[in-house]
Design an enzyme around this catalytic site. Structure first.
Site, PDB file in Angstrom:
ATOM      1  N   ASP A   1     -13.755  37.798 -20.822  1.00 25.08           N
ATOM      2  CA  ASP A   1     -13.402  36.424 -21.238  1.00 25.08           C
ATOM      3  C   ASP A   1     -11.911  36.349 -21.545  1.00 25.08           C
ATOM      4  O   ASP A   1     -11.226  35.397 -21.171  1.00 25.08           O
ATOM      5  CB  ASP A   1     -14.181  36.012 -22.497  1.00 25.08           C
ATOM      6  CG  ASP A   1     -15.430  35.209 -22.167  1.00 25.08           C
ATOM      7  OD1 ASP A   1     -16.061  35.510 -21.137  1.00 25.08           O
ATOM      8  OD2 ASP A   1     -15.774  34.295 -22.937  1.00 25.08           O
TER       9      ASP A   1
ATOM     10  N   LYS B   1     -14.279  53.003 -27.995  1.00 24.86           N
ATOM     11  CA  LYS B   1     -13.913  53.008 -29.415  1.00 24.86           C
ATOM     12  C   LYS B   1     -14.312  54.388 -29.925  1.00 24.86           C
ATOM     13  O   LYS B   1     -15.098  54.532 -30.881  1.00 24.86           O
ATOM     14  CB  LYS B   1     -14.640  51.861 -30.139  1.00 24.86           C
ATOM     15  CG  LYS B   1     -14.190  51.631 -31.571  1.00 24.86           C
ATOM     16  CD  LYS B   1     -12.807  51.011 -31.712  1.00 24.86           C
ATOM     17  CE  LYS B   1     -12.392  50.978 -33.170  1.00 24.86           C
ATOM     18  NZ  LYS B   1     -10.986  50.513 -33.355  1.00 24.86           N
TER      19      LYS B   1
ATOM     20  N   ASP C   1      -9.617  47.805 -29.205  1.00 25.71           N
ATOM     21  CA  ASP C   1      -8.734  46.868 -29.924  1.00 25.71           C
ATOM     22  C   ASP C   1      -7.342  46.887 -29.304  1.00 25.71           C
ATOM     23  O   ASP C   1      -6.726  45.827 -29.079  1.00 25.71           O
ATOM     24  CB  ASP C   1      -8.700  47.189 -31.436  1.00 25.71           C
ATOM     25  CG  ASP C   1      -8.502  48.676 -31.748  1.00 25.71           C
ATOM     26  OD1 ASP C   1      -8.547  49.509 -30.814  1.00 25.71           O
ATOM     27  OD2 ASP C   1      -8.284  49.002 -32.936  1.00 25.71           O
TER      28      ASP C   1
ATOM     29  N   ASP D   1     -17.919  42.381 -21.894  1.00 25.56           N
ATOM     30  CA  ASP D   1     -18.200  40.959 -22.111  1.00 25.56           C
ATOM     31  C   ASP D   1     -16.985  40.284 -22.747  1.00 25.56           C
ATOM     32  O   ASP D   1     -16.524  39.232 -22.300  1.00 25.56           O
ATOM     33  CB  ASP D   1     -19.431  40.822 -23.025  1.00 25.56           C
ATOM     34  CG  ASP D   1     -19.770  39.371 -23.315  1.00 25.56           C
ATOM     35  OD1 ASP D   1     -19.814  38.572 -22.360  1.00 25.56           O
ATOM     36  OD2 ASP D   1     -19.976  39.036 -24.497  1.00 25.56           O
TER      37      ASP D   1
ATOM     38  N   TYR E   1     -26.450  45.880 -25.918  1.00 25.02           N
ATOM     39  CA  TYR E   1     -27.237  44.740 -25.431  1.00 25.02           C
ATOM     40  C   TYR E   1     -28.723  45.080 -25.313  1.00 25.02           C
ATOM     41  O   TYR E   1     -29.570  44.207 -25.382  1.00 25.02           O
ATOM     42  CB  TYR E   1     -26.735  44.290 -24.049  1.00 25.02           C
ATOM     43  CG  TYR E   1     -25.673  43.223 -24.090  1.00 25.02           C
ATOM     44  CD1 TYR E   1     -24.488  43.424 -24.777  1.00 25.02           C
ATOM     45  CD2 TYR E   1     -25.857  42.023 -23.421  1.00 25.02           C
ATOM     46  CE1 TYR E   1     -23.515  42.452 -24.805  1.00 25.02           C
ATOM     47  CE2 TYR E   1     -24.884  41.037 -23.438  1.00 25.02           C
ATOM     48  CZ  TYR E   1     -23.716  41.255 -24.128  1.00 25.02           C
ATOM     49  OH  TYR E   1     -22.746  40.286 -24.155  1.00 25.02           O
TER      50      TYR E   1
END
Ligand code: IPM
Ligand code: MG
Length: 380
Positions: free
Chosen positions: A273, A213, A245, A269, A162
């Site tokens: 959600d 990751k 993942d 983020d 970000y």
């Protein structure tokens, strides 16, 4: 100084010094889209805590996001930033909308929010995904998969892709456009969020899952190394690591395996959600963004939802639960926070639902009616 205090607290002039310490100064930033209406709902609830339950809290209002762009051409005016610095806590609605999507990137509403997080060093973002039992049927997953769900997602909020440099869109050597962002984490950024992860897990079920990751991205290979090293300081915490993942898959397959998740800015983020839908609706999820001293900004996880703005149908509960988080984490008012959490649970028990969490046999209400039910439950 004293006269200022007398003006500010006209009803308790002789107690002014004591009240200075006790009165919380909260900055309200309604923002865009459904922001103003959910914030009105939150304010009506705060008013009850003040009037009926003796909460000492003073509200200020400021502009941010598209509302600030319209007013003064920038998503985070200096006046808002300085009010934010001097406030004890900040309550934010949501920012952004189609109206401002075409303006220069650096001036878009979201940049105001990101700058606020960064300038105030709010690196620790807590996003609890907790299921209120009456909503088990509202989840898109089967009730037995989500019943009893209580996950705390800790998202690193002021670093990673970000904020990493270089970034931007430029014309490459052969004339085509190239877009670039940089995923970068320094050791101290990882260790301070990891430490909070261990500490928070220690106050809950004692399980911490770090999501990365590391099989592909070096920045998160370092993340995994640092979290692993820190694990030896917290032998009582059961530490695990998961690739992002797989974590996304596991969150839908068997979400109750998680207690606390700690992860990077971008992964947090996305996963928050995802986790929100386990609880019935993203309209239910509050969040806290804290600095190292626990000062914070509190906002619903959902966005500004321009498609339903101004229609009085948005769910105000994520914002109202964000007020509870603010009372608990930044203002040290756990009883007031409990009061609010209990009122939300009671209203859901009574069957009141906004359209996003509506199911058969329940009573559908709008934004302001839902707020009125919370007010009524508080007054009960
Ligand atoms: C969130 C939002 C923001 C983010 C946007 C509005 C910049 O999606 O708080 O999750 O990406 O952090
Ligand atoms: Mg988001």
């Amino acid at each position: 100084m004293l006269w200022v205090n007398l003006l500010r607290y006209p009803t308790r002039p002789f107690d002014s010094l004591k009240i200075i310490g006790m009165t919380h100064k909260v900055l309200i930033l309604p923002g865009d889209g459904i922001g103003p209406e959910i914030m009105r709902a939150a304010e009506s609830v705060i008013a009850v805590l003040i009037d009926r339950f003796g909460l000492e809290l003073e509200l200020e209002r400021g502009l941010t996001g598209g509302a600030a762009i319209d007013d003064c051409g920038t998503p985070l005016p200096d006046s808002t930033l300085s009010m934010a610095r001097s406030a004890d806590a900040i309550l934010l609605g949501a920012v952004g909308g189609p109206k401002w999507e075409r303006i220069e990137r650096a001036l878009r509403p979201e940049r105001g929010l990101l700058r606020l997080r960064s300038e105030l060093h709010l690196f620790c973002n807590l996003r609890p995904a907790t299921l209120f039992e009456p909503l088990a049927a509202a989840s898109t997953l089967r009730p037995e998969i989500v019943s009893g769900l209580d996950i705390m997602i800790i998202r690193e909020l002021t670093g990673g892709i970000y904020f990493g440099e270089p970034r931007g869109i430029e014309i490459g050597p052969n004339g085509e456009r190239i877009g670039r962002n940089t995923l970068v984490y320094a050791e101290h950024e990882i260790s301070r969020i990891a430490r909070l992860g261990f500490e928070i897990a220690g106050k809950r079920a004692g399980r911490l899952c770090s999501v990365d990751k590391a099989n592909v991205l070096e920045a998160t290979e370092l993340w995994r190394d640092i979290v692993t090293e820190m694990g030896s300081e917290f032998p009582a915490i059961e530490l695990s690591h998961m690739y992002v993942d797989n974590a996304a898959m596991q969150l839908v397959r068997a979400p109750k395996q998680f207690d606390v998740i700690v992860t990077t800015n971008l992964f947090g983020d996305i996963l928050s959600d995802l986790a929100s839908m386990l609880t019935g609706s993203i309209g239910m999820l509050p969040s806290a963004s804290l600095d190292i001293d626990g000062k914070g900004m509190f906002e619903p996880v959902h966005g500004s939802a321009p498609d339903i703005a101004g229609q009085n149908i948005a769910n105000p509960l994520a914002t109202i639960l964000s007020v509870a988080m603010m009372l608990r984490y930044s203002l040290n008012e756990p009883e007031q926070a409990d009061r609010l959490d209990n009122a939300v649970a009671a209203v859901l028990d009574q069957g009141y639902r906004t359209s996003d969490i509506m199911s058969d046999g329940m009573k559908q209400v709008g934004t302001s009616e839902m707020a009125a039910e919370i007010v009524a439950a508080l007054n009960d």
